[in-house]
Design a protein around this motif. Structure first.
Motif, PDB file in Angstrom:
ATOM      1  N   ALA A  91       0.838  -1.194   0.000  1.00  0.00           N
ATOM      2  CA  ALA A  91       0.000   0.000   0.000  1.00  0.00           C
ATOM      3  C   ALA A  91       0.874   1.245   0.000  1.00  0.00           C
ATOM      4  CB  ALA A  91      -0.924  -0.004   1.218  1.00  0.00           C
ATOM      5  N   CYS A  92       0.309   2.355  -0.504  1.00  0.00           N
ATOM      6  CA  CYS A  92       1.092   3.573  -0.660  1.00  0.00           C
ATOM      7  C   CYS A  92       1.129   4.421   0.600  1.00  0.00           C
ATOM      8  CB  CYS A  92       0.559   4.404  -1.833  1.00  0.00           C
ATOM      9  SG  CYS A  92      -1.063   5.168  -1.524  1.00  0.00           S
ATOM     10  N   GLY A  93       0.053   4.359   1.384  1.00  0.00           N
ATOM     11  CA  GLY A  93      -0.014   5.137   2.604  1.00  0.00           C
ATOM     12  C   GLY A  93      -0.631   6.510   2.469  1.00  0.00           C
ATOM     13  N   HIS A  94      -0.905   6.960   1.226  1.00  0.00           N
ATOM     14  CA  HIS A  94      -1.402   8.325   1.071  1.00  0.00           C
ATOM     15  C   HIS A  94      -2.625   8.464   0.160  1.00  0.00           C
ATOM     16  CE1 HIS A  94       2.035   7.927  -1.877  1.00  0.00           C
ATOM     17  NE2 HIS A  94       1.009   8.154  -2.679  1.00  0.00           N
ATOM     18  N   CYS A  95      -3.101   7.392  -0.465  1.00  0.00           N
ATOM     19  CA  CYS A  95      -4.334   7.497  -1.262  1.00  0.00           C
ATOM     20  C   CYS A  95      -5.526   7.584  -0.313  1.00  0.00           C
ATOM     21  CB  CYS A  95      -4.482   6.309  -2.218  1.00  0.00           C
ATOM     22  SG  CYS A  95      -4.892   4.740  -1.413  1.00  0.00           S
ATOM     23  N   ILE A  96      -6.715   7.813  -0.850  1.00  0.00           N
ATOM     24  CA  ILE A  96      -7.889   8.015   0.004  1.00  0.00           C
ATOM     25  C   ILE A  96      -8.184   6.793   0.863  1.00  0.00           C
ATOM     26  CG2 ILE A  96      -9.500   7.330  -1.850  1.00  0.00           C
ATOM     27  CD1 ILE A  96     -11.478   9.373  -0.637  1.00  0.00           C
ATOM     28  N   ASN A  97      -8.024   5.587   0.293  1.00  0.00           N
ATOM     29  CA  ASN A  97      -8.310   4.393   1.085  1.00  0.00           C
ATOM     30  C   ASN A  97      -7.264   4.177   2.169  1.00  0.00           C
ATOM     31  OD1 ASN A  97     -10.714   3.761  -0.134  1.00  0.00           O
ATOM     32  ND2 ASN A  97      -9.810   2.381  -1.636  1.00  0.00           N
ATOM     33  N   CYS A  98      -5.989   4.375   1.832  1.00  0.00           N
ATOM     34  CA  CYS A  98      -4.940   4.236   2.851  1.00  0.00           C
ATOM     35  C   CYS A  98      -5.143   5.235   3.976  1.00  0.00           C
ATOM     36  CB  CYS A  98      -3.560   4.408   2.227  1.00  0.00           C
ATOM     37  SG  CYS A  98      -3.000   2.990   1.249  1.00  0.00           S
ATOM     38  N   GLU A  99      -5.511   6.479   3.624  1.00  0.00           N
ATOM     39  CA  GLU A  99      -5.734   7.497   4.653  1.00  0.00           C
ATOM     40  C   GLU A  99      -6.882   7.113   5.576  1.00  0.00           C
ATOM     41  OE1 GLU A  99      -6.224  11.358   2.971  1.00  0.00           O
ATOM     42  OE2 GLU A  99      -4.055  11.720   2.882  1.00  0.00           O
ATOM     43  N   GLU A 100      -7.831   6.337   5.057  1.00  0.00           N
ATOM     44  CA  GLU A 100      -8.965   5.904   5.873  1.00  0.00           C
ATOM     45  C   GLU A 100      -8.713   4.565   6.558  1.00  0.00           C
ATOM     46  OE1 GLU A 100     -12.412   5.941   3.348  1.00  0.00           O
ATOM     47  OE2 GLU A 100     -12.568   8.128   3.385  1.00  0.00           O
ATOM     48  N   GLY A 101      -7.469   4.079   6.482  1.00  0.00           N
ATOM     49  CA  GLY A 101      -7.134   2.828   7.149  1.00  0.00           C
ATOM     50  C   GLY A 101      -7.499   1.591   6.371  1.00  0.00           C
TER      51      GLY A 101
END
Length: 380
Positions: A91-101
């Motif tokens: 995972a990238c850590g900064h897309c919308i899904n990553c930001e939402e956990g």
């Protein structure tokens, strides 16, 4: 070109140890990890059996831990020599899904598909870690630091996938402490789901399978084993409960579910069982893998990822359904700390510790469920 040994998919029911190119740093945010432990997962068997679109040459292995060996210039939290375990999710850590956990559904690392993973078909260009080394992209985000040394090696290795995935299955079901829960499937993920329910305070945890050794493992961790060869498991559970259904259910089997004979594939068997055994307004958690296409499906609908199940009954009972791969990062640091504190020891599922060279034979035995092969850890 520097080479390393790795487990490579050759054709259905055959993997081999081959020399492949050792990974290198491709981005400042990468690290290279020298693998100390990589696990064989039940999900690997889907590819091994030719039940996916996997092509020859893919390096298997999405459950990886080891020691940081090389560090990109953009990495700030890790240094050479750190002991780490990686979620199977890349995972990238900064897309919308990553930001939402929701790191299992990263939109950046594998465009056109919901999420990425190491060494898995359609999950991006990330070589697997059943090898001597693995490249970890976005390493500050994707690598979880562990205490140095070799303590808890077996337990920590399970943080890459099955312990968080079992926990996730219980979470998806909407479980609350004090409730009852039925887990269908007593493979490694099913046992981890059952164990997670016990840790989280389940009043009763029922575990359904047909393999005696697996049912015995479930009993040893305080669960109630249900042998599906002895009749409809939902009816068995309700009989034990005086006719009452359970509050929650977990599907830890997925699309290769079988009937009671253990041979006849019935992709909807577990879904039907769960809908039958969970009480009205209860919840279903489905971490078991279902795929968009199945080349070896028993019928044309299942081959296209269409599974028939009693939606009318699901609607009538007002059941909630949670599905999808585990967002490992949501759970792994907390489960790590449970292990360190001595409150959790998930390695009870580990049956074999083997060298990387033993992998081809281990795949054969794990696939056939023989000689006690349940959870295999490989050490390069």
């Amino acid at each position: 070109m520097v080479q390393m040994r790795a487990v490579v998919y050759d054709e259905p029911f055959k993997v081999s140890i081959q020399n492949v190119e050792k990974p290198t740093l491709l981005h400042p945010n990468d690290v290279i990890v020298k693998i100390t432990t990589s696990c064989i997962c039940g999900s690997d068997l889907h590819m091994y059996e030719g039940r996916t679109g996997a092509q020859p040459g893919i390096v298997f292995g999405h459950e990886n831990m080891g020691i940081v060996d090389e560090v990109g210039d953009g990495v700030s939290l890790l240094k050479k020599g750190d002991r780490v375990v990686m979620p199977f999710n890349v995972a990238c850590g900064h897309c919308i899904n990553c930001e939402e956990g929701k790191s299992a559904f990263c939109t950046e690392v594998n465009p056109g598909f919901a999420g990425g993973a190491y060494g898995y078909v359609a999950m991006g260009p990330y070589q697997g870690g059943q090898a001597e080394y693995v490249r970890v992209p976005f390493a500050d985000f994707n690598a979880l630091k562990l205490p140095p040394g070799k303590e808890h090696e077996e337990d920590f290795a399970l943080l890459s996938d099955i312990f968080p995935t079992g926990w996730h299955g219980v979470e998806l079901s909407g479980f609350r402490p004090g409730e009852s829960i039925a887990v269908f499937g007593a493979g490694p993920v099913g046992l981890m789901a059952a164990y997670s329910a016990v840790l989280r305070g389940a009043a009763q945890t029922y575990v359904v399978d047909r393999v005696p050794e697996r049912l015995q493992k479930a009993k040893e961790i305080g669960c109630i084993p249900i042998d599906l060869t002895q009749g409809d498991p939902a009816e068995q559970i309700k009989k034990l409960r005086g006719g009452k259904e359970v509050d929650r259910g977990v599907d830890a089997v997925g699309y290769q579910a079988v009937a009671a004979d253990g041979k006849t594939e019935q992709p909807n068997a577990v879904l039907e069982g769960l809908i039958s055994v969970v009480r009205p307004t209860g919840g279903l958690g489905i971490p078991g893998l279902y795929v968009p296409k199945d080349p070896g499906a028993p019928d044309s609908n299942s081959a296209k990822g269409y599974i028939t199940f009693p939606f009318g009954k699901l609607f009538e009972k007002g059941l909630t359904v949670g599905t999808g791969q585990c967002n490992v990062k949501k759970y792994n640091r907390y489960l790590r700390d449970l292990i360190i504190a001595g409150r959790a020891k998930p390695s009870f599922v580990v049956s074999h510790n083997l060298s990387l060279d033993d992998a081809p034979n281990a795949y054969i035995k794990f696939d056939k469920r023989i000689d006690g092969y349940t959870k295999v850890l490989l050490h390069p």
